[in-house]
Enzyme design. Structure first.
Site, short mmCIF file in Angstrom:
data_model
loop_
_atom_site.label_atom_id
_atom_site.label_comp_id
_atom_site.label_asym_id
_atom_site.label_seq_id
_atom_site.Cartn_x
_atom_site.Cartn_y
_atom_site.Cartn_z
N ASP A 167 0.84 -1.20 0.00
CA ASP A 167 0.00 0.00 0.00
C ASP A 167 0.88 1.26 0.00
OD1 ASP A 167 -2.37 1.46 0.03
OD2 ASP A 167 -3.29 0.17 1.54
N ASP A 228 -10.57 2.64 -3.88
CA ASP A 228 -11.01 1.31 -3.43
C ASP A 228 -12.43 1.01 -3.91
OD1 ASP A 228 -8.66 1.29 -1.99
OD2 ASP A 228 -9.61 1.02 -0.04
#
Ligand SMILES: *[C@@H]1O[C@H](CO)[C@@H](O)[C@H](O)[C@H]1NC(C)=O
Ligand SMILES: *[C@@H]1O[C@H](CO)[C@@H](O)[C@H](O)[C@H]1NC(C)=O
Ligand SMILES: *[C@@H]1O[C@H](CO)[C@@H](O)[C@H](O)[C@H]1NC(C)=O
Ligand SMILES: *[C@@H]1O[C@H](CO)[C@@H](O)[C@H](O)[C@H]1NC(C)=O
Ligand SMILES: *[C@@H]1O[C@H](CO)[C@@H](O)[C@H](O)[C@H]1NC(C)=O
Length: 417
Positions: A167, A228
Site C-alpha cells: 500500500d 477502493d
C-alpha cells in the site's frame, strides 16, 4: 468498406498484428509470475479491519479466517476455477516490530504465525499473500516497511509468502514513494523467491503527477489506479467510467507480467443486484483485471458461485494474449466494449447503463469490431453472460441485436472463421 478485396483485408490484418506487437513491447517485471491476471481472494472489502475476535470470532482478521477461506477455496471448486492466492490485507500485524526489527503478526489473532499459515495454504495447493506499506505506517496505523524494505522482503520470503500487496499510505514525498516501490521490488527479487508484487503506486501518485506506466510495469505485477471498490453499483460504475476515460494511457501497457488493477470483485456480498454482479464479472474479464474476490466463501449463494466460477468468463479474463479490453462506443446509454483474444477471437460486452425502465435492445454492426477483423469474413458468436447460448454464424456485414437488462451486461465471444 463492404467492397474491400480479400487482399485488402489481409493487408489490414497484417497491419493490425504489427501494431499489436509494437504495443506489447513494454517490458514487464521479470519474476516469472502473473503471466495472466492473478486470481484469488483478499479479505479487505468484506472483512475490513476487524481486530476484536472476542466479539466477532468468525469475522475478525485472524489465522482462522484465512484457514477457513483456504479450505473453502480448495473444497468448493474455487481452486479448480483458477482462484489461487489467499490474501491478507491490512491489520494482520502486531502494533510493533519484534526485538530484531522484524514484522510480526498479532499474537492473539495469529497464534501459529504466518509461516504455519503459509504451510496450511500450500498444503491445499494454494498460495498466500500478505500486505505491507511503503511508508512508516500502513493505512490502518500498523508498522510500515519504510527503512525496512530488505528485512521485510526477507521475512516474507522466509515465511513462504507468494504475493505482497504494498500500500502507499503515509508515503512522505513523491521521491520516497517512487524509491520505496522500486526498492521493495528489488528487495523481493533479491530473496530469490517469486513473489507477485501488487502496487498502489499510480493511485497515490496520480493526484500530483502523471504516472510513468512503462516504469511501473518494470517494477510491479499489477497496480491500482483508482479508489477502493466498495459493495455498491455506484462504485462499480465509477471504476468503469474512470477506466474508459483513461483507456488511451492505461490499456496499452497491460500484458503478461503487468496488469491494471481495478480492485476486488464484490460479487456474493450485499450491494449488487444480479444484473450488476453480471456486469462486474463481465467487465473485470474484459479489463484483464486481477480477479481477487472479497466475500465470504463459507456462506455464498449458488448464483454468485456460478458467476464467479464461470469457466467461459474466466477464460476471457485469462486469455494468453493478455490484452486489456477497451470501450469502443457509448451510445444512447449503452456501452460497447471489446477485448482481443487469442485464436482470432474477441470478447464483446454490451452494457446497459440506463437505470429506469426494462430491458432494451442494442443493435450493432459486426463490421467494425476488432478493427474490422473480428468477423472477417465470417464468424461464430456465442453468448457467455448472463446465460450461455450459441448465436450461430454471421458475416462481416451482419448486425446483432442484443437485449440487455438495466445495469446488466451481455458478454459475447466472437470467433473469426
Ligand atoms: C530477479 O531479476 C532478474 C533480472 O530481471 C530475473 O532474471 C530473475 O528471475 C529475478 N528473480 C526473481 C526471484 O524475481
Ligand atoms: C518516516 O519517518 C522518518 C522519521 O520521522 C522520516 O525521516 C521519514 O521521512 C519518514 N518516511 C516516510 C516515507 O514518510
Ligand atoms: C532505495 O535504495 C537506495 C539504494 O540502496 C537507497 O540509496 C535509497 O535511500 C533507498 N530509498 C528508500 C526510500 O528506501
Ligand atoms: C518512463 O520510464 C522509462 C523507464 O524507466 C524511461 O525510459 C522513460 O524515459 C520515462 N518516461 C518519462 C516521460 O519520464
Ligand atoms: C429485442 O429484439 C428481439 C429480436 O428482434 C425481440 O424479440 C425483442 O422483443 C426485442 N426486445 C425489446 C425489449 O425490444
Amino acid at each position: 468498406m463492404a467492397a474491400m478485396t480479400a487482399a485488402g483485408r489481409r493487408a489490414l490484418r497484417r497491419w493490425a498484428l504489427a501494431l499489436a506487437a509494437l504495443a506489447a513491447a513494454a517490458a514487464a517485471l521479470d519474476n516469472g509470475v502473473a503471466r495472466t491476471p492473478p486470481m484469488g481472494w483478499l479479505h479487505w472489502e468484506r472483512f475490513l479491519c476487524g481486530t476484536d475476535c472476542a466479539a466477532d470470532p468468525r469475522r475478525c482478521v485472524s489465522e482462522q479466517l484465512f484457514m477457513e477461506m483456504a479450505d473453502a477455496m480448495a473444497s468448493e471448486g474455487w481452486k479448480d476455477a483458477g482462484y489461487e492466492y489467499v490474501c491478507i490485507d491490512d491489520c494482520w500485524m502486531a502494533p510493533a516490530r519484534d526485538e530484531r526489527g522484524r514484522l510480526q503478526p498479532d499474537p492473539k489473532r495469529f497464534p501459529s504465525g504466518i509461516r504455519k499459515l503459509a504451510d496450511h495454504v500450500h498444503s491445499k495447493g494454494l498460495k498466500l499473500g500478505v500486505y505491507s506499506d511503503v511508508g512508516n505506517k500502513t493505512c490502518a496505523g500498523f508498522p510500515g516497511s519504510y527503512n525496512h524494505y530488505e528485512l521485510d522482503a526477507q521475512t516474507f520470503a522466509s515465511w513462504g509468502v507468494d504475493l505482497l500487496k504494498f500500500d502507499g499510505c503515509n508515503f512522505g514525498t513523491l521521491e520516497l514513494l517512487a524509491e520505496g516501490y522500486r526498492n521493495m521490488s528489488l528487495a523481493l527479487n533479491k530473496t530469490g523467491r517469486s513473489i507477485v508484487y501488487s502496487c498502489e503506486w499510480p493511485l497515490y501518485l496520480r493526484p500530483v503527477q502523471q504516472p510513468n506506466y512503462t516504469e511501473i510495469k518494470q517494477y510491479c505485477n499489477h497496480w491500482r489506479n483508482f479508489l477502493d471498490v466498495s459493495d455498491s453499483w455506484s462504485s462499480i460504475k465509477s471504476i468503469l467510467d474512470w477506466t474508459a476515460i483513461h483507456q488511451d494511457s492505461i490499456v496499452k501497457i497491460a500484458g503478461p507480467g503487468g496488469w491494471n488493477d481495478p480492485d476486488m470483485l464484490v460479487i456474493g456480498n450485499f450491494g449488487l443486484s444480479w444484473n450488476q454482479a453480471v456486469t462486474q464479472m463481465a467487465m473485470w474479464a474484459i479489463m484483464a483485471a486481477p480477479l481477487f474476490m472479497s466475500n465470504d466463501l463459507r456462506d455464498i449463494s449458488p448464483e454468485a458461485k456460478w458467476l464467479l466460477q464461470n469457466k467461459e468468463v474466466i477464460a476471457i479474463n485469462q486469455d494468453p494474449l493478455g490484452k486489456q479490453g477497451y470501450r469502443i462506443t457509448k451510445d444512447n446509454n449503452f456501452e460497447l466494449w471489446e477485448k482481443p483474444l487469442s485464436g482470432r477471437a474477441h470478447a464483446v460486452a454490451v452494457l446497459n447503463r440506463q437505470e429506469i425502465g426494462g430491458p432494451r435492445n442494442f443493435t450493432f454492426s459486426l463490421t467494425f469490431l476488432g478493427n474490422g477483423l473480428a468477423c472477417n469474413p465470417t464468424c461464430s458468436v456465442r453468448q457467455v453472460l448472463p446465460t450461455s447460448r450459441d448465436w450461430g454464424f454471421h458475416n462481416w456485414v451482419s448486425s446483432l441485436s442484443v437485449e440487455v437488462n438495466p445495469t446488466g451486461t451481455v458478454l459475447l465471444k466472437v470467433v473469426a472463421l
